[in-house]
Design a protein around this motif. Structure first.
Motif, PDB file in Angstrom:
ATOM      1  N   GLN A   1      11.469   2.341  -5.882  1.00  0.00           N
ATOM      2  CA  GLN A   1      10.018   2.268  -6.056  1.00  0.00           C
ATOM      3  C   GLN A   1       9.377   3.656  -5.956  1.00  0.00           C
ATOM      4  OE1 GLN A   1       8.767  -0.640  -3.055  1.00  0.00           O
ATOM      5  NE2 GLN A   1      10.667  -1.754  -3.463  1.00  0.00           N
TER       6      GLN A   1
ATOM      7  N   SER B   1       8.190   0.199  -9.901  1.00  0.00           N
ATOM      8  CA  SER B   1       6.896   0.309  -9.232  1.00  0.00           C
ATOM      9  C   SER B   1       5.822   0.272 -10.306  1.00  0.00           C
ATOM     10  CB  SER B   1       6.809   1.617  -8.440  1.00  0.00           C
ATOM     11  OG  SER B   1       5.541   1.726  -7.800  1.00  0.00           O
TER      12      SER B   1
ATOM     13  N   MET C   1       1.299  -4.660  -3.593  1.00  0.00           N
ATOM     14  CA  MET C   1       1.694  -3.277  -3.381  1.00  0.00           C
ATOM     15  C   MET C   1       1.108  -2.729  -2.079  1.00  0.00           C
ATOM     16  SD  MET C   1       3.437  -3.081  -6.146  1.00  0.00           S
ATOM     17  CE  MET C   1       3.928  -1.352  -6.099  1.00  0.00           C
TER      18      MET C   1
ATOM     19  N   PRO D   1       2.748   2.921  -3.932  1.00  0.00           N
ATOM     20  CA  PRO D   1       3.860   2.674  -4.857  1.00  0.00           C
ATOM     21  C   PRO D   1       4.840   1.604  -4.413  1.00  0.00           C
ATOM     22  CG  PRO D   1       4.369   4.560  -3.487  1.00  0.00           C
ATOM     23  CD  PRO D   1       2.984   4.108  -3.087  1.00  0.00           C
ATOM     24  N   TYR D   2       4.666   1.079  -3.181  1.00  0.00           N
ATOM     25  CA  TYR D   2       5.708   0.245  -2.592  1.00  0.00           C
ATOM     26  C   TYR D   2       5.419  -1.243  -2.741  1.00  0.00           C
ATOM     27  CZ  TYR D   2       7.357   4.571  -0.480  1.00  0.00           C
ATOM     28  OH  TYR D   2       7.829   5.842  -0.274  1.00  0.00           O
TER      29      TYR D   2
ATOM     30  N   ARG E   1       7.827   5.653  -9.328  1.00  0.00           N
ATOM     31  CA  ARG E   1       6.396   5.968  -9.348  1.00  0.00           C
ATOM     32  C   ARG E   1       6.190   7.479  -9.504  1.00  0.00           C
ATOM     33  NH1 ARG E   1       1.433   3.692  -7.662  1.00  0.00           N
ATOM     34  NH2 ARG E   1       2.463   1.708  -8.157  1.00  0.00           N
TER      35      ARG E   1
END
Length: 811
Positions: A674, A726, A786, A754-755, A678
């Motif tokens: 991820q 992501s 997210m 981004p997670y 990103r």
């Protein structure tokens, strides 16, 4: 075998000019020109408004900005240069002048050809040479009489000065383009040039700024060539005048696609006053000419009285085919109608993915990338269904079928073809059947890099089999897989082809016998994986077993002690010296294809769980991945320019790295995927001329962005599943065809989030770090939540990791 590095090497860094805003609005600067068009071209509407067709026209993106249709045969675009690595598409932002407008171009390749049927409007004497690249001498025409200019007699004080030539400066502020339309003002001639296109024909409109006579120069010798001193090699060329308003021609071109055919038919909106034909730049009498270096000048005494239109159909079959193509697709002289039809076609195809985000920059980058995914493959059959096959013979398609060309398969099997299976699903059978036909018609067997009916043999492997196997794995019908199988089997099992005898005998290709042997071994292993699937599909189960085992030949070029893939000799010993950043173990040999040991070590796409054991453990593999991204980005001086977009030794500007950030999913550390994905989305793409990290490569570079921005990626396309990444979107809707829609939502998304915290599929919790094509293709809603901090548990359990080699991960 010719790699892009071997075909064209070397590229200087270029200073870029222009920007997104420059290309969006139509040219107010030319609105006041006398005799301008009766109606202005409307600005792009809908999602087309977000497309910047100039992305990749600077840097080393190698794209073109001209007019074309989705997957169209014609690419009508300006040529600023016809030699050198950064002229692969015929256009570069830094060149400063335009040679003319030709009808065929490649999008983002690292080797080139095409640039057929160059047309240049002008007033004054007929100049038969383009002149030097860059800015022509602005004082030349005023300092010397027209006779001297026409004869190209250079006074001693001008030796070495650019010019004279037919190329012209252009007003960069006037250069505007949108999908299906291009316009520019040629300042040396004071002419407004406008271009649009149908699938098989181009339409030009030239508005002369000055009264009086003018002419169109048709340079039928023009084309891409290896260097400025060696012209494009042409044979069997003819030009013929038909009446007083039509020019037709044929030629064979012997460049990258050696011996391809091109025919054209040009019709003019009003009769020419007179016409001149030239062979080797000497005028010939009569209404036709034959030779290898042909040009025509079509003169109009009233050029400045009203816009002059030219419609040009092309065909690989014959002149009659080109004539039928232009008559069927442009029956009138309504430029606005043709332009609107092109705009509507682009809006329809771009609108198959409705991508919403709060970032205007991301939106423009996304739709510019989506646009570039539809510039290849290109249509390669006439309106009557005829096409020129890979045997260079003329064939007839069944009703409703279409033939295609321009398959950059070493690149596009990785992301572009998987993306097309999602949002261009109804086009997939035509695209894959085209590969089947090529395999049956080509003397070379399965297609590698086919262009205009000719095998270029560019790059390594034979990844057309991956596209076939993926289509079968995803359930596409109407494709004759069984007919293709014997041809592919013969290559894999019997042919003496690019190191395959060594591969079959030793289990690897020795680097002291075959160039780029490590990369070839690894890519043949993946092709074997695809071949095994195809074998099962047609009932060749014994072959499938052999091929599946052989697909693990990657083991034989992996040094467990050093944990790198590396060159190995015929005697079985590792070759020295070894530098994981190096291109080869000696100056004589290249061991890798546009990569080095760092990048090739992570080329495995299909057998990750067994592969990780060679490193000692999944943890060791993960640490090696970490080091790939964090080690020095230094490269040796002999590294090809394709190795670009560096993050450590990861090279996003070249395709072998494109799946690598997603490999963390197989170790259970999906949160690292991820983060890396990103970062790459944010840093490797911009909506600007130099906005690509490397060559566009017929849609692959952009396809990585599009599918990754949706939160998906096909690490192993043959597996028919996607690993999550992501997503950049707030929401998106993908038209899957047959009335099905895929909705993707990212709750709480943002630049600093981004997670993945969690995922639901059709409202139900989804703990896996991957999803199958079969599930997505049914339609539904994929919802991401997210966050700013990683949820390290997501995708960590072995049961939630992506399958590999047809099996799930084990604890």
């Amino acid at each position: 075998m010719v790699t892009r590095r071997q075909f064209l090497q070397g590229a200087a860094a270029l200073t870029l000019i222009g920007g997104v805003g420059q290309q969006r609005a139509l040219a107010a600067a030319v609105a006041g020109m006398r005799g301008t068009s009766s109606s202005a071209i409307p600005a792009a509407q809908g999602v087309s408004h977000y497309v910047d067709v100039f992305v990749g026209t600077g840097g080393h993106g190698h794209t073109y900005p001209g007019a074309t249709m989705p997957f169209g045969m014609v690419q009508l675009s300006p040529d600023t240069n016809d030699a050198g690595w950064d002229a692969c598409s015929g256009y570069h932002q830094n060149d400063g002048s335009i040679m003319g407008f030709s009808h065929t171009h490649l999008s983002g390749t690292g080797a080139s050809d095409m640039l057929d049927v160059l047309v240049m409007p002008a007033q004054g004497p007929v100049l038969l040479q383009p002149g030097a690249r860059g800015l022509p001498d602005k004082n030349y025409r005023s300092r010397y009489d027209s006779a001297a200019v026409a004869a190209e007699r250079l006074p001693p004080d001008l030796v070495g000065v650019p010019g004279p030539g037919y190329r012209s400066r252009y007003d960069r502020a006037s250069e505007q383009a949108q999908p299906g339309y291009y316009r520019v003002r040629l300042t040396d001639h004071d002419i407004l040039a406008e271009l649009t296109a149908t699938l098989r024909a181009g339409l030009h409109r030239y508005t002369f700024g000055k009264k009086g006579s003018g002419h169109l120069l048709v340079d039928f010798a023009h084309g891409f060539h290896d260097n400025a001193k060696v012209p494009c090699k042409v044979t069997d060329a003819t030009l013929k005048l038909v009446g007083n308003d039509t020019l037709v021609g044929s030629r064979r071109v012997h460049q990258w696609a050696n011996g391809r055919y091109i025919h054209f038919a040009m019709k003019l909106s009003r009769p020419f006053t007179r016409a001149e034909l030239f062979s080797n730049d000497a005028q010939v009498s009569g209404g036709q000419a034959a030779g290898t270096h042909l040009k025509a000048a079509l003169h109009f005494s009233d050029a400045g009285d009203a816009p002059l239109l030219a419609k040009v159909g092309i065909s690989a079959v014959d002149i009659d085919g080109a004539m039928r193509n232009v008559d069927a697709e442009i029956p009138d002289w309504n430029f606005e109608r043709v332009q609107r039809a092109a705009a509507d076609a682009w809006e329809r195809e771009l609108g198959r993915i409705r991508f919403d985000t709060s970032s205007a920059t991301v939106r423009s980058t996304f739709y510019s990338a989506l646009y570039h995914t539809m510039l290849a493959p290109t249509l390669f059959s006439d309106v009557d269904g005829r096409y020129r096959g890979m045997d260079l013979k003329v064939h007839q398609l069944a009703e409703g079928e279409h033939n295609y060309s321009t398959y950059s398969l070493w690149d596009t099997y990785r992301a572009q073809h998987p993306l097309l299976t999602l949002y261009q699903s109804e086009r997939v059978p035509d695209l894959v059947n085209g590969l089947v036909r090529m395999s049956l018609e080509s003397p070379a067997g399965p297609p590698v890099w086919p262009l205009q009916g000719v095998e270029t043999y560019c790059m390594i492997g034979y990844h057309s089999v991956v596209v076939l196997a993926e289509a079968h794995a995803k359930g596409f019908k109407g494709i004759d897989y069984a007919k293709a199988w014997p041809v592919y089997r013969k290559l894999a099992m019997d042919e003496d082809y690019r190191g395959l005898p060594y591969y079959r005998k030793l289990g690897y290709i020795p680097s002291d016998k075959v160039d780029e042997a490590v990369s070839k071994t690894l890519e043949y292993a993946y092709d074997d994986w695809a071949m095994a699937h195809l074998a099962e599909a047609v009932g060749a189960h014994d072959d499938a077993k052999v091929l599946r085992k052989r697909s693990q030949n990657y083991r034989n070029v992996f040094d467990r002690k050093m944990t790198f893939t590396r060159p190995r000799g015929e005697n079985g010993k590792w070759l020295e010296p070894f530098d994981p950043r190096g291109m080869g173990h000696s100056s004589k040999w290249r061991d890798f294809t546009e990569s080095n040991a760092w990048e090739a070590t992570f080329l495995n796409q299909h057998d990750l769980y067994d592969y990780m054991k060679l490193f000692g453990s999944e943890t060791a593999f993960e640490k090696k991945l970490d080091t790939l991204f964090t080690t020095s980005s230094e490269l040796p001086a002999d590294a090809p320019p394709d190795i670009a977009g560096m993050v450590g030794q990861y090279a996003h500007g070249n395709e072998p790295s494109h799946h690598v950030a997603y490999l963390y999913a197989y170790t259970g550390a999906h949160y690292k995927t991820q983060s890396r994905v990103r970062m790459l989305l944010d840093t490797m793409y911009r909506a600007a001329p130099d906005g690509l990290a490397g060559n566009e490569d017929c849609g692959q570079m952009s396809a990585w962005y599009v599918i990754s921005a949706l939160g998906l990626y096909a690490v192993d396309p043959v597996s028919a599943h996607y690993v999550f990444g992501s997503p950049l979107l707030d929401s998106a809707e993908v038209d899957l065809g047959q009335g099905r829609k895929l909705a993707v939502v990212a709750h709480g998304n943002g630049p600093d989030k981004p997670y993945i915290q969690s995922i639901t599929w059709n409202g139900k919790p989804w703990t896996k770090s991957w999803i199958s094509h079969a599930e997505l293709a049914q339609g539904g809603t994929l919802a991401f939540t997210m966050g700013a901090t990683p949820n390290k548990k997501f995708g960590a359990a072995p049961a939630d990791r992506p399958p590999s080699f047809g099996a799930a991960a084990t604890a």
